[in-house]
Design a protein around this motif. Sequence first.
Motif, PDB file in Angstrom:
ATOM      1  N   GLU A  44     -18.093  -0.360   4.208  1.00 32.10           N
ATOM      2  CA  GLU A  44     -18.292  -1.434   3.238  1.00 32.10           C
ATOM      3  C   GLU A  44     -18.091  -0.954   1.800  1.00 32.10           C
ATOM      4  OE1 GLU A  44     -22.300   0.141   4.717  1.00 32.10           O
ATOM      5  OE2 GLU A  44     -20.371  -0.516   5.561  1.00 32.10           O
ATOM      6  N   ALA A  45     -18.160   0.358   1.565  1.00 32.23           N
ATOM      7  CA  ALA A  45     -17.971   0.880   0.207  1.00 32.23           C
ATOM      8  C   ALA A  45     -16.500   1.021  -0.158  1.00 32.23           C
ATOM      9  CB  ALA A  45     -18.663   2.236   0.066  1.00 32.23           C
ATOM     10  N   LEU A  46     -15.611   0.980   0.824  1.00 31.62           N
ATOM     11  CA  LEU A  46     -14.184   1.141   0.538  1.00 31.62           C
ATOM     12  C   LEU A  46     -13.672   0.016  -0.353  1.00 31.62           C
ATOM     13  CD1 LEU A  46     -12.773   2.280   4.022  1.00 31.62           C
ATOM     14  CD2 LEU A  46     -13.477   3.696   2.076  1.00 31.62           C
ATOM     15  N   GLY A  47     -14.183  -1.206  -0.141  1.00 31.01           N
ATOM     16  CA  GLY A  47     -13.758  -2.326  -0.964  1.00 31.01           C
ATOM     17  C   GLY A  47     -14.128  -2.147  -2.416  1.00 31.01           C
ATOM     18  N   GLN A  48     -15.280  -1.543  -2.657  1.00 29.37           N
ATOM     19  CA  GLN A  48     -15.697  -1.304  -4.042  1.00 29.37           C
ATOM     20  C   GLN A  48     -14.790  -0.286  -4.726  1.00 29.37           C
ATOM     21  OE1 GLN A  48     -19.797  -0.108  -3.798  1.00 29.37           O
ATOM     22  NE2 GLN A  48     -20.449  -2.003  -2.754  1.00 29.37           N
ATOM     23  N   MET A  49     -14.124   0.536  -3.920  1.00 28.13           N
ATOM     24  CA  MET A  49     -13.227   1.548  -4.481  1.00 28.13           C
ATOM     25  C   MET A  49     -11.778   1.050  -4.545  1.00 28.13           C
ATOM     26  SD  MET A  49     -14.847   4.781  -2.369  1.00 28.13           S
ATOM     27  CE  MET A  49     -14.007   6.052  -3.315  1.00 28.13           C
ATOM     28  N   GLY A  50     -11.571  -0.214  -4.167  1.00 25.08           N
ATOM     29  CA  GLY A  50     -10.238  -0.800  -4.297  1.00 25.08           C
ATOM     30  C   GLY A  50      -9.370  -0.696  -3.067  1.00 25.08           C
ATOM     31  N   LEU A  51      -9.953  -0.322  -1.924  1.00 23.61           N
ATOM     32  CA  LEU A  51      -9.165  -0.228  -0.685  1.00 23.61           C
ATOM     33  C   LEU A  51      -9.479  -1.428   0.220  1.00 23.61           C
ATOM     34  CD1 LEU A  51      -9.366   3.571   0.288  1.00 23.61           C
ATOM     35  CD2 LEU A  51      -7.497   2.349  -0.831  1.00 23.61           C
ATOM     36  N   PRO A  52      -8.512  -1.906   0.952  1.00 28.05           N
ATOM     37  CA  PRO A  52      -7.109  -1.454   0.946  1.00 28.05           C
ATOM     38  C   PRO A  52      -6.336  -2.042  -0.238  1.00 28.05           C
ATOM     39  CG  PRO A  52      -7.362  -3.249   2.504  1.00 28.05           C
ATOM     40  CD  PRO A  52      -8.728  -2.959   1.971  1.00 28.05           C
ATOM     41  N   ILE A  53      -5.376  -1.295  -0.723  1.00 30.55           N
ATOM     42  CA  ILE A  53      -4.517  -1.802  -1.794  1.00 30.55           C
ATOM     43  C   ILE A  53      -3.412  -2.661  -1.182  1.00 30.55           C
ATOM     44  CG2 ILE A  53      -4.979   0.212  -3.232  1.00 30.55           C
ATOM     45  CD1 ILE A  53      -2.078   1.144  -2.562  1.00 30.55           C
ATOM     46  N   ASP A  54      -2.818  -3.504  -2.007  1.00 26.44           N
ATOM     47  CA  ASP A  54      -1.727  -4.358  -1.538  1.00 26.44           C
ATOM     48  C   ASP A  54      -0.377  -3.682  -1.761  1.00 26.44           C
ATOM     49  OD1 ASP A  54      -0.491  -6.879  -0.636  1.00 26.44           O
ATOM     50  OD2 ASP A  54       0.150  -7.049  -2.723  1.00 26.44           O
ATOM     51  N   ALA A  69       8.055   0.734  -0.803  1.00 28.04           N
ATOM     52  CA  ALA A  69       6.801   0.941  -1.532  1.00 28.04           C
ATOM     53  C   ALA A  69       5.643   0.216  -0.850  1.00 28.04           C
ATOM     54  CB  ALA A  69       6.957   0.465  -2.973  1.00 28.04           C
ATOM     55  N   ARG A  70       5.904  -0.937  -0.273  1.00 26.29           N
ATOM     56  CA  ARG A  70       4.844  -1.643   0.453  1.00 26.29           C
ATOM     57  C   ARG A  70       4.437  -0.862   1.699  1.00 26.29           C
ATOM     58  NH1 ARG A  70       2.100  -5.787   0.687  1.00 26.29           N
ATOM     59  NH2 ARG A  70       3.120  -6.829  -1.070  1.00 26.29           N
ATOM     60  N   LEU A  71       5.407  -0.374   2.457  1.00 28.86           N
ATOM     61  CA  LEU A  71       5.083   0.408   3.647  1.00 28.86           C
ATOM     62  C   LEU A  71       4.343   1.692   3.264  1.00 28.86           C
ATOM     63  CD1 LEU A  71       8.413  -0.053   5.629  1.00 28.86           C
ATOM     64  CD2 LEU A  71       6.227  -1.201   6.026  1.00 28.86           C
ATOM     65  N   THR A  72       4.727   2.275   2.138  1.00 23.06           N
ATOM     66  CA  THR A  72       4.022   3.459   1.651  1.00 23.06           C
ATOM     67  C   THR A  72       2.579   3.109   1.284  1.00 23.06           C
ATOM     68  OG1 THR A  72       6.093   4.356   0.776  1.00 23.06           O
ATOM     69  CG2 THR A  72       4.055   5.298  -0.073  1.00 23.06           C
ATOM     70  N   SER A  73       2.386   1.907   0.725  1.00 21.39           N
ATOM     71  CA  SER A  73       1.029   1.449   0.405  1.00 21.39           C
ATOM     72  C   SER A  73       0.173   1.375   1.658  1.00 21.39           C
ATOM     73  CB  SER A  73       1.081   0.076  -0.276  1.00 21.39           C
ATOM     74  OG  SER A  73       1.871   0.127  -1.451  1.00 21.39           O
ATOM     75  N   ASP A  74       0.753   0.858   2.741  1.00 17.39           N
ATOM     76  CA  ASP A  74       0.007   0.766   3.995  1.00 17.39           C
ATOM     77  C   ASP A  74      -0.358   2.158   4.514  1.00 17.39           C
ATOM     78  OD1 ASP A  74       0.260  -1.972   3.855  1.00 17.39           O
ATOM     79  OD2 ASP A  74       2.005  -2.060   5.179  1.00 17.39           O
ATOM     80  N   PHE A 118     -11.380   4.727 -12.000  1.00 16.90           N
ATOM     81  CA  PHE A 118     -11.907   3.380 -11.742  1.00 16.90           C
ATOM     82  C   PHE A 118     -12.176   2.604 -13.023  1.00 16.90           C
ATOM     83  CE2 PHE A 118     -13.381   6.044  -8.161  1.00 16.90           C
ATOM     84  CZ  PHE A 118     -12.694   5.418  -7.119  1.00 16.90           C
ATOM     85  N   SER A 119     -11.569   3.038 -14.163  1.00 17.11           N
ATOM     86  CA  SER A 119     -11.777   2.327 -15.418  1.00 17.11           C
ATOM     87  C   SER A 119     -10.644   1.327 -15.652  1.00 17.11           C
ATOM     88  CB  SER A 119     -11.828   3.316 -16.589  1.00 17.11           C
ATOM     89  OG  SER A 119     -10.550   3.932 -16.768  1.00 17.11           O
ATOM     90  N   PRO A 120     -10.925   0.249 -16.409  1.00 16.33           N
ATOM     91  CA  PRO A 120      -9.868  -0.733 -16.718  1.00 16.33           C
ATOM     92  C   PRO A 120      -8.731  -0.109 -17.524  1.00 16.33           C
ATOM     93  CG  PRO A 120     -12.048  -1.647 -17.156  1.00 16.33           C
ATOM     94  CD  PRO A 120     -12.241  -0.169 -16.910  1.00 16.33           C
ATOM     95  N   GLU A 121      -9.040   0.934 -18.322  1.00 17.95           N
ATOM     96  CA  GLU A 121      -7.996   1.555 -19.146  1.00 17.95           C
ATOM     97  C   GLU A 121      -6.934   2.252 -18.291  1.00 17.95           C
ATOM     98  OE1 GLU A 121     -11.629   0.890 -21.340  1.00 17.95           O
ATOM     99  OE2 GLU A 121     -11.229   2.109 -19.540  1.00 17.95           O
ATOM    100  N   LEU A 122      -7.290   2.666 -17.092  1.00 14.59           N
ATOM    101  CA  LEU A 122      -6.344   3.406 -16.252  1.00 14.59           C
ATOM    102  C   LEU A 122      -5.154   2.533 -15.850  1.00 14.59           C
ATOM    103  CD1 LEU A 122      -5.493   5.909 -14.750  1.00 14.59           C
ATOM    104  CD2 LEU A 122      -7.040   5.274 -12.880  1.00 14.59           C
ATOM    105  N   ALA A 123      -5.408   1.289 -15.479  1.00 16.16           N
ATOM    106  CA  ALA A 123      -4.315   0.388 -15.105  1.00 16.16           C
ATOM    107  C   ALA A 123      -3.386   0.154 -16.287  1.00 16.16           C
ATOM    108  CB  ALA A 123      -4.874  -0.933 -14.594  1.00 16.16           C
ATOM    109  N   SER A 175      -6.422   2.510  -8.323  1.00 15.09           N
ATOM    110  CA  SER A 175      -7.412   2.794  -7.283  1.00 15.09           C
ATOM    111  C   SER A 175      -7.029   4.038  -6.500  1.00 15.09           C
ATOM    112  CB  SER A 175      -7.545   1.602  -6.335  1.00 15.09           C
ATOM    113  OG  SER A 175      -8.038   0.470  -7.016  1.00 15.09           O
ATOM    114  N   VAL A 176      -5.734   4.167  -6.173  1.00 14.29           N
ATOM    115  CA  VAL A 176      -5.269   5.338  -5.427  1.00 14.29           C
ATOM    116  C   VAL A 176      -5.499   6.606  -6.246  1.00 14.29           C
ATOM    117  CG1 VAL A 176      -3.233   6.487  -4.472  1.00 14.29           C
ATOM    118  CG2 VAL A 176      -3.580   4.040  -4.083  1.00 14.29           C
TER     119      VAL A 176
END
Length: 845
Positions: free
Chosen positions: A419-429, A396-401, A463-468, A439-440
């Motif tokens: 610079e906008a990628l960070g605001q969209m949550g990329l890169p994910i861990d 799953a980590r390699l898939t994340s990458d 991108f809402s808190p409810e999604l997580a 984020s994905v």
Amino acid sequence: MTGVNKQHRKTPLALYIGLLCSSALYSQVSSAQAQQTTDKNAESAIEVMTVTAQKRVQNLMEVPVAIDSISAKDLEETNSVLLGDIADYTPGFKFSKDAVAQATATMRGVSSSNISTGGDPSVAIFYDDVYLPRAAQSVLFADMQRIEILKGPQGTLFGKNAAAGVVSMVPNAPEHTDEAFLKATLGDYGLQRFEGMANTSLSDQFALRINALSNQRDSYIDNVYKDYQGEELGNTNHQAARIAALWTPTQSTKVQFSYDYDDMDQGYSPAIGLSPYAYSMNPLDHTIENDVIDGHERRDMDAWTVKINHEFNSDWSGKLISSKRQWQVSGRDDADGTADKTRYLDTINFEDSDIFYNELQLNYSHDKLNYVGGITYSKENVHQTTTLDITADTIARLTSDNLNQMLGGALMQAGVPAEALGQMGLPIDHIWKPADWASVLSILAMVDPSVAGLLQQLGAEPFSPELAAAISATGDLTYQLIGGGLGIAEIFGPSNAGKMWSEDIVNNGVFNSYGIYSDVDYQYNDQWGFTAGLRYSRDEKDFSWDIRERSFGASLPSLTEFLFPLVTNLKASKDWSKLTGRGVVRFQADADQLWFLSYSTGYKSGGYDSLDPMSSANPYAPEEVKNIELGYKAELWQSVRVQTSIYNMNLTNRQRSVSSKRPGDGVAVPLIINGDQDIRGMELIVDWQATPALKLGLVTEYRKTESSWEQFYNGDGDLVTDTEKDSSADAYTLTADWTPDWAFGDGQWKVHVDYVYEENTRADDPDLLAIAKQIPAYFADSKNLNARISWQSNSDHWEVAVFGKNLTDNETTGGIGGFAAAVLGTPITSLNPPRTAGVEVKYQF
């Protein structure tokens, strides 16, 4: 030396000493010729050393070959029980210390990886005249008479895989005497070593010799992972025994039967992590946190050997050697150096092999002519299973990458600034973290209406808190839907956490090897002589690959070929042959001085890479070596022994193992590449009996190597095209043995001290990882100070000694790499032994 920008010394110590000695030796030749009245039969203060480097017993100083001979006393005083121990005292020769079953020998900078059962080593190792292949090479020195190290190609007398040199271990043979001893060695880190030997003459025709050695020691690395289960990583638990019987049916015939047993059951060498996810970034902390499941290194090995020597008359003699050796090896090691389940990777190597080795030798010796010739045949059956284990968490980590690269690339191509990628949550861990997976999904919803519909069903906006929170509540549901919709089987849910994914590479092989050789030595007159020899070698190899996957189960039937492509019973077959030889001209300036000029060639069979099925169509080529060497040996003033040589060794198709991650590979794996090398060097050995009580010694070398390697992908997945490399190396060992006339103790005292130095050349490695520059110890020169003080009773029954190794506590690391170094960001290394000390007690019956 710290850092990688090391400037090599323009006047290395070895070269400087060699130039000084060369001048002195030239002067000595002239003066010795003028001293014809000297008694040539006078006994030298330096002991006579005999070797069998040319298949017959000779004085070391009469053999026109660069040889280091390590006696039984040398082994005792340096506390050496394995080839990796004596390597510290023989510059030009190295042997792995951090693994036994997959150890590697290096001679004059030439070595080969032993991880592939389809390949061969570049240094041939013999035990009691019998060839030892890969996983059988490292054996305990139980009741050893001497170790002979022959440098440079020895293809004529020793055959294939002697391309860079030969190591010959000579155990003591049964004798018609009655003797025995018991010995115990205790030291720090729980060292417990016990040895015993008994030799007896049963009759005028029969003699029996039995010995056994047990070597145990705790690890000097502390694994703090609380749930670890398995052998202590880095400990030692190794036993060996031998029984040999001598039968002398006639005065002309000797028959020796022997059985050797070797058992090892210990923890694998600990993988010291060098990543932010490891316990520490500093290997000198001596602490790790490794979660490998059942880390171990085991080998169960035994061998039967018969040797028949027969003297036909005063000139002709013959020898027959026949041996069957079999072993089972199992090793499982941590490849990531962490306790992070999302970065878990281990490797398992299992090998079940045997070899049937035979040699028929014929010797002739009369007046000025010596001849040795013979034929050899061996058949080796090999079976190897190599397994890579990773957790579902790691996949799953390699898939994340991969998702980071895919989504980030698509957004930037669509005009989204970096610079906008960070605001969209990329890169994910990690996709199993709800916020990262949210984020994905949010990014996918921007371009895929079906994903946007899925979010509406979850009652959450992109991108809402409810999604997580919704992702946490629905478990695997969103992963299954997205993975199925995108056709990416590696996207699966967190319910699979902790499950193990394994892929096996199964190799089988049958190797037949044939050889026929002849070597003639002729003494033309009192001063000039020559040696010439040829050998024809032929190797036939049948090899196969079978790569299998074992999925998590019925829940993920589509997840296959994650690490390697499926291969079903792929077979390959090829043979190689080579004519090798040597020519030596020698000049005996007088009874005490010998000059020789030699040209010799060596050969290592081609082979297959057990981890690379593509080598079935393109097996790696044979390794060929040519060597020109000028040598000088002398015993001067009855107190100084000198051996020195300069050489130029040219290697074609040098086989080398690198860590490589090719396009499409899941992880970096060892890969065999070929290259050409030109190695020029100088070696010097000096023994000086300075006084009746003091003996001094120097062994040193200087070596410069020019290499040209084929292109390859390194462990980071980058194509390495800068493959032209130059490097130089300087090493020396200083020894002192003092036998003071101390009145107390009613016995004889002896003090042994040695200092071992080796220049670090890792900055010149073609696949040097960037992380290495953050580890100063990785580039540190090796500087070991060792000492031993012993007392032997006047009756010769008792001997007591105290010893210390690496007294200055100079710590250096092993290589940096590992399967997971690039893709998981978890490079690993090893640590050489710290300061150790102990005591020995021996009783001689």
